[in-house]
Design an enzyme around this catalytic site. Structure first.
Site: not given
Ligand code: C5P
Length: 418
Positions: A210, A285, A295, A312-314, A336, A354
């Site tokens: 991105n 995501d 390739k 994984p969503d941190i 954020f 979250k």
């Molecule tokens: O749900 P969304 O991706 O919009 O959430 C954004 C927030 O979650 C940001 O603080 C981003 O750094 C964090 N985030 C994360 N891990 C992910 C996706 C988003 O920590 N896989």
């Protein structure tokens, strides 16, 4: 922006070849609005003439302790008293030794002995002189007396050898000098930040990513460092320099970022040394379900279809881990939310999914806000549901204000957000 305006700096120049490089330091300080008075040792004037210092600083050069033209002959006391900061650059082995022993045989050393306010020393010398036990013990003595040090750095030296002994860069000296003058409410605090994009590889050539530049996260890291915090900065691929003094952990993918953050979280929550976590990274995501070893060829029938898998969503995971910290210091967790329209509604939904102490929302489709630009317009959504809207500011200013807000939250007792 205006930090240096009307700041009075006394620059003590020692007699080393790096004395030439202090001319750029004087120029930079003056450009930013500071007044610079140069005090040189006799040896310094062998490298750069008093006339040059005078021309660049726009002020008389100070070199003589016994100058009969000075009223009362008290130049050393006046200079020591009036400066917001004394910078010694280059701090030679000789100057450091004289300072450690309280010698005051010339204007520079007499002024340093009379100085009670902040002093920053930027040493430069041959690497053997720097690592000599005599110099090292002088540095220890001076550090114990509150003198700040900046450098020396490793690299090629004027003597033709390689090693630690180079004068720090002008940018580094300016940054450390600034930190000598900024209030330090975050001394002893530790911030963990994520910043920048992640890259999710499709094959050895291509990746999904991105537009995140890392600037917002780096600005927050910088502001936290300036306020005295220790900073660990986990960042994806970015093209901007790391803030001076941050412990950086460069990563590429979301999974690497996740692993790095969890390792710091686990280690530092276990020993109560983590105070705030700020997740500014634009984490991908999804990642391609498979990374091809070769390739992907243009002719593949599957062109146009990339199978994706969730990363994984941190933030989610940290919000789930928070309540498990029984009897431990609970770090503030700040997320954020980059949105394109309906930002506040979406952020409210995100906050319930979250839970965290604060979400910093920006609409990246708005002009002057979000990816790649130097400014940002943010709205803060607190876990108490309070909403704060800030005007358009530079990312540096947003970082500073955000750190001030975190500092004030840290000084009040708070609880897990569940
Ligand atoms: O749900 P969304 O991706 O919009 O959430 C954004 C927030 O979650 C940001 O603080 C981003 O750094 C964090 N985030 C994360 N891990 C992910 C996706 C988003 O920590 N896989």
């Amino acid at each position: 922006m205006d930090f240096w305006r009307n700041k009075e700096i006394v620059l003590v120049v020692g007699g080393g070849i790096a004395a030439c490089r202090t001319l750029d330091l004087i120029r930079r300080l003056k450009e930013l609005g500071a007044g610079v008075s140069v005090v040189g040792t006799e040896a310094a004037t062998r490298f750069v003439t008093p006339l040059t210092f005078q021309a660049i600083s726009g002020r008389p050069f100070h070199g003589d302790l016994f100058d009969p033209t000075l009223e009362g002959g008290m130049d050393h006391i006046r200079l020591a008293r009036e400066a917001h900061l004394v910078i010694i650059a280059p701090a030679t082995a000789d100057l450091l030794a004289k300072m450690a022993h309280g010698l005051a045989g010339d204007l520079a050393t007499a002024m340093l002995l009379a100085r009670t306010g902040p002093v920053l020393a930027a040493p430069a010398m041959n690497h053997a002189m720097w690592s000599h036990p005599a110099t090292q013990s002088n540095v220890t003595v001076l550090t114990g007396r509150g003198i700040q040090f900046c450098g020396p750095e490793a690299g090629s030296l004027a003597c033709g050898e390689e090693g630690v002994g180079r004068l720090a860069t002008v940018e580094t000296i300016m940054e450390v000098a600034r930190r000598c003058l900024e209030p330090q409410p975050l001394t002893g605090r530790h911030f963990l930040l994520t910043a920048g994009p992640t890259r999710e590889e499709l094959d050895p050539v291509r990746y999904l990513s991105n537009h995140s530049s890392g600037r917002m996260g780096f600005a927050i890291a910088q502001a936290a460092l300036r306020a005295g915090a220790r900073v660990t900065l986990v960042h994806g691929p970015v093209a901007i320099p790391s803030p001076y003094g941050a412990k950086t952990i460069p990563v590429t993918s979301a999974r690497e970022m996740h692993a790095a953050v969890m390792a710091v979280w686990d280690r530092d929550t276990a020993n109560d040394t983590l105070d705030a976590v700020v997740l500014t990274a634009a984490v991908a995501d999804f990642r391609p379900a498979r990374r091809e070893a070769e390739k992907i060829k243009k002719s593949l029938d599957s062109a146009g279809h990339i199978e994706l898998q969730a990363n994984p969503d941190i933030l989610l995971e940290l919000s789930q881990r928070q309540p498990t910290l029984k009897n431990r210091n609970i770090p503030l967790v700040i997320g954020f939310a980059a949105e394109t329209g309906m930002a506040l509604e979406r952020a409210r939904e995100k906050m319930s999914r979250k839970p965290c102490h604060m979400l910093v929302i920006n609409d990246v489709s708005e002009e002057g806000s979000g990816f790649g630009v130097a400014t940002n317009r943010v709205t803060l959504l607190h876990h108490t549901h309070e909403v704060e809207t800030w005007p358009l500011m530079t990312k540096e200013e947003v970082g500073k204000r955000l750190v001030a807000s975190i500092t004030s939250s840290l000084s009040h007792p708070f609880h897990p957000v569940h």
